[in-house]
Design a protein around this motif. Structure first.
Motif, PDB file in Angstrom:
ATOM      1  N   LEU A   1       0.734  -1.086   0.192  1.00  0.00           N
ATOM      2  CA  LEU A   1      -0.064  -0.105   0.019  1.00  0.00           C
ATOM      3  C   LEU A   1       0.942   1.040  -0.134  1.00  0.00           C
ATOM      4  O   LEU A   1       2.096   1.277   0.595  1.00  0.00           O
ATOM      5  CB  LEU A   1      -0.977  -0.243   1.215  1.00  0.00           C
ATOM      6  CG  LEU A   1      -1.800  -1.285   1.429  1.00  0.00           C
ATOM      7  CD1 LEU A   1      -3.015  -0.899   2.444  1.00  0.00           C
ATOM      8  CD2 LEU A   1      -2.759  -1.344   0.039  1.00  0.00           C
ATOM      9  N   SER A   2       0.473   2.243  -0.450  1.00  0.00           N
ATOM     10  CA  SER A   2       1.241   3.394  -0.592  1.00  0.00           C
ATOM     11  C   SER A   2       0.857   4.067   0.632  1.00  0.00           C
ATOM     12  O   SER A   2       0.004   3.861   1.359  1.00  0.00           O
ATOM     13  CB  SER A   2       0.843   4.427  -1.743  1.00  0.00           C
ATOM     14  OG  SER A   2      -0.628   4.892  -1.721  1.00  0.00           O
ATOM     15  N   PRO A   3       1.946   5.274   0.940  1.00  0.00           N
ATOM     16  CA  PRO A   3       1.713   6.232   1.944  1.00  0.00           C
ATOM     17  C   PRO A   3       0.310   6.719   1.898  1.00  0.00           C
ATOM     18  O   PRO A   3      -0.262   7.182   3.005  1.00  0.00           O
ATOM     19  CB  PRO A   3       2.651   7.059   1.917  1.00  0.00           C
ATOM     20  CG  PRO A   3       4.031   6.487   1.337  1.00  0.00           C
ATOM     21  CD  PRO A   3       3.316   5.463   0.323  1.00  0.00           C
ATOM     22  N   GLU A   4      -0.030   7.231   1.024  1.00  0.00           N
ATOM     23  CA  GLU A   4      -1.632   7.858   0.701  1.00  0.00           C
ATOM     24  C   GLU A   4      -2.662   6.872   1.103  1.00  0.00           C
ATOM     25  O   GLU A   4      -3.662   7.660   1.919  1.00  0.00           O
ATOM     26  CB  GLU A   4      -1.682   8.621  -0.693  1.00  0.00           C
ATOM     27  CG  GLU A   4      -0.637   9.627  -1.420  1.00  0.00           C
ATOM     28  CD  GLU A   4       0.675   9.046  -1.480  1.00  0.00           C
ATOM     29  OE1 GLU A   4       0.754   7.920  -1.775  1.00  0.00           O
ATOM     30  OE2 GLU A   4       1.482   9.848  -1.437  1.00  0.00           O
ATOM     31  N   GLU A   5      -2.486   5.673   0.588  1.00  0.00           N
ATOM     32  CA  GLU A   5      -3.611   4.802   0.890  1.00  0.00           C
ATOM     33  C   GLU A   5      -3.369   4.315   2.454  1.00  0.00           C
ATOM     34  O   GLU A   5      -4.741   4.034   3.105  1.00  0.00           O
ATOM     35  CB  GLU A   5      -3.283   3.360   0.197  1.00  0.00           C
ATOM     36  CG  GLU A   5      -3.552   3.587  -1.279  1.00  0.00           C
ATOM     37  CD  GLU A   5      -2.950   2.497  -2.111  1.00  0.00           C
ATOM     38  OE1 GLU A   5      -3.575   2.162  -3.307  1.00  0.00           O
ATOM     39  OE2 GLU A   5      -2.191   1.781  -1.740  1.00  0.00           O
ATOM     40  N   LYS A   6      -2.420   4.498   3.227  1.00  0.00           N
ATOM     41  CA  LYS A   6      -2.299   4.255   4.545  1.00  0.00           C
ATOM     42  C   LYS A   6      -3.252   5.241   5.457  1.00  0.00           C
ATOM     43  O   LYS A   6      -3.506   4.881   6.462  1.00  0.00           O
ATOM     44  CB  LYS A   6      -0.851   4.571   4.923  1.00  0.00           C
ATOM     45  CG  LYS A   6      -0.567   4.355   6.465  1.00  0.00           C
ATOM     46  CD  LYS A   6       0.838   4.297   6.904  1.00  0.00           C
ATOM     47  CE  LYS A   6       1.048   3.948   8.461  1.00  0.00           C
ATOM     48  NZ  LYS A   6       2.588   4.125   8.583  1.00  0.00           N
ATOM     49  N   ASN A   7      -3.386   6.510   4.843  1.00  0.00           N
ATOM     50  CA  ASN A   7      -4.350   7.578   5.246  1.00  0.00           C
ATOM     51  C   ASN A   7      -5.948   7.207   4.959  1.00  0.00           C
ATOM     52  O   ASN A   7      -6.919   7.882   5.389  1.00  0.00           O
ATOM     53  CB  ASN A   7      -3.965   8.786   4.836  1.00  0.00           C
ATOM     54  CG  ASN A   7      -2.587   9.166   5.250  1.00  0.00           C
ATOM     55  OD1 ASN A   7      -2.337   8.866   6.324  1.00  0.00           O
ATOM     56  ND2 ASN A   7      -1.833   9.995   4.591  1.00  0.00           N
TER      57      ASN A   7
ATOM     58  N   VAL B   1      -8.085   1.870   6.116  1.00  0.00           N
ATOM     59  CA  VAL B   1      -6.833   1.345   6.322  1.00  0.00           C
ATOM     60  C   VAL B   1      -6.281   1.692   7.627  1.00  0.00           C
ATOM     61  O   VAL B   1      -5.745   0.984   8.422  1.00  0.00           O
ATOM     62  CB  VAL B   1      -5.868   1.837   5.195  1.00  0.00           C
ATOM     63  CG1 VAL B   1      -4.337   1.243   5.569  1.00  0.00           C
ATOM     64  CG2 VAL B   1      -6.055   1.126   3.803  1.00  0.00           C
ATOM     65  N   GLN B   2      -6.544   3.154   7.957  1.00  0.00           N
ATOM     66  CA  GLN B   2      -6.275   3.469   9.333  1.00  0.00           C
ATOM     67  C   GLN B   2      -6.956   2.802  10.381  1.00  0.00           C
ATOM     68  O   GLN B   2      -6.133   2.611  11.459  1.00  0.00           O
ATOM     69  CB  GLN B   2      -6.734   5.156   9.291  1.00  0.00           C
ATOM     70  CG  GLN B   2      -5.896   5.994   8.705  1.00  0.00           C
ATOM     71  CD  GLN B   2      -6.377   7.591   9.074  1.00  0.00           C
ATOM     72  OE1 GLN B   2      -7.165   7.955   9.008  1.00  0.00           O
ATOM     73  NE2 GLN B   2      -5.457   8.411   9.180  1.00  0.00           N
ATOM     74  N   ALA B   3      -8.093   2.149  10.257  1.00  0.00           N
ATOM     75  CA  ALA B   3      -8.808   1.552  11.245  1.00  0.00           C
ATOM     76  C   ALA B   3      -7.880   0.116  11.457  1.00  0.00           C
ATOM     77  O   ALA B   3      -7.800  -0.086  12.768  1.00  0.00           O
ATOM     78  CB  ALA B   3     -10.114   1.086  10.754  1.00  0.00           C
TER      79      ALA B   3
ATOM     80  N   GLY C   1       5.503   0.908  12.276  1.00  0.00           N
ATOM     81  CA  GLY C   1       5.093  -0.327  11.266  1.00  0.00           C
ATOM     82  C   GLY C   1       5.280   0.246   9.943  1.00  0.00           C
ATOM     83  O   GLY C   1       5.331   1.477   9.473  1.00  0.00           O
ATOM     84  N   GLU C   2       5.565  -0.693   9.182  1.00  0.00           N
ATOM     85  CA  GLU C   2       6.056  -0.762   7.717  1.00  0.00           C
ATOM     86  C   GLU C   2       4.669  -0.582   6.967  1.00  0.00           C
ATOM     87  O   GLU C   2       3.693  -0.743   7.458  1.00  0.00           O
ATOM     88  CB  GLU C   2       6.900  -1.924   7.210  1.00  0.00           C
ATOM     89  CG  GLU C   2       8.215  -1.941   7.807  1.00  0.00           C
ATOM     90  CD  GLU C   2       8.943  -3.009   7.272  1.00  0.00           C
ATOM     91  OE1 GLU C   2       8.864  -3.411   6.113  1.00  0.00           O
ATOM     92  OE2 GLU C   2       9.765  -3.605   7.985  1.00  0.00           O
TER      93      GLU C   2
END
Length: 264
Positions: A116-122, A126-128, A144-145
């Motif tokens: 997942l990209s750093p943007e998708e992490k937000n 995904v945040q949950a 976490g990576e």
């Protein structure tokens, strides 16, 4: 005599009715307790809903290495969401080269995957998941990576290996990997177990074969949390693990590696 019998009969009736009412109250109390454990009641508690409290059931399956099976860790929607994000961007998986710290192709690992990209992490879902991982592993989110999603098709596998690093390149970027959360995203898979050859003293099934050690069957929504470092702070060789060969179906999983500190 007749009046005495009426009194005795009345007392017996009163006692019997009282016992029945008491038993009903007791059953209702037990049922309420069972419901409180089996059916979560959020009462608009967003934090409890986010963490799936009442659904996630931790089960310690090994103390050395430390392995915890987290039943119902992900919802069906979360599993399908991660698969949908990953499917168009899959590429052949790599392993970490011990000399350079770079990813290289190897027959040790035959799956396909993506990060997942750093943007998708937000993204909210995904945040949950990220927060849930942090709470159950007791490791800060920033340590976490990025989540990696993997697909194993028929006959694909990942030979036993360690998640901790043997190179200095990766150690500079967040320190050693201390724990791994492996989440299962699909059902109806034969084989594809997560295999720990150094855990337990019995035998287990691994890709249709009987092996020495301990294995975890991939069940959609479940997750495995295991530790690559022991309580002494040293890398734990017993944390060796692998992905057994898939006999039929597709095994989808998502991996989250947790580090000693936040990546710089």
């Amino acid at each position: 005599m007749a009046s005495t019998m009426k009194i005795v009969f009345g007392l017996l009736t009163f006692v019997t009715v009282g016992m029945i009412i008491g038993a009903l109250f007791q059953l209702a109390f037990i049922r309420k307790l069972e419901d409180s454990y089996g059916v979560p009641i959020w009462n608009n508690d967003k934090e409890a809903e986010l963490l799936r409290l009442g659904y996630v059931k931790p089960e310690v399956i090994s103390w050395s290495p430390r392995i915890i099976l987290l039943h119902n860790f992900l919802s069906t929607e979360e599993c399908d969401y991660l698969r949908a994000i990953a499917r168009p961007r899959l590429y052949a998986s790599t392993v970490v080269d011990a000399k350079t710290g770079k990813g290289i192709k190897s027959n040790v690992r035959t799956s396909s995957g993506m990060f997942l990209s750093p943007e998708e992490k937000n993204y909210p879902m995904v945040q949950a998941i990220e927060k849930r991982i942090s709470v159950f592993s007791q490791v800060p989110i920033e340590n976490g990576e990025l989540i990696q999603v993997l697909r194993y098709e028929k006959d694909q596998y990942y030979k036993p290996h360690h998640d901790y690093f043997a190179d200095t390149y990766n150690l500079k970027r967040g320190g050693q990997r201390i724990a791994t959360v492996l989440m299962y995203l699909s059902d109806n898979v034969e084989g594809g177990e997560t295999y720990f050859p150094m855990a337990g003293s019995g035998e287990c099934s691994c890709g249709g074969k009987t092996m020495k050690g301990l294995s975890v069957k991939p069940i959609k929504g479940n997750a495995v949390l295991f530790w690559s470092m022991g309580l002494d702070g040293q890398s734990d060789p017993n944390s060796m693990h692998g992905g057994c060969e898939v006999i039929s179906g597709e095994k989808w999983s998502a991996t989250k590696w947790m580090r000693q500190r936040a990546s710089s």
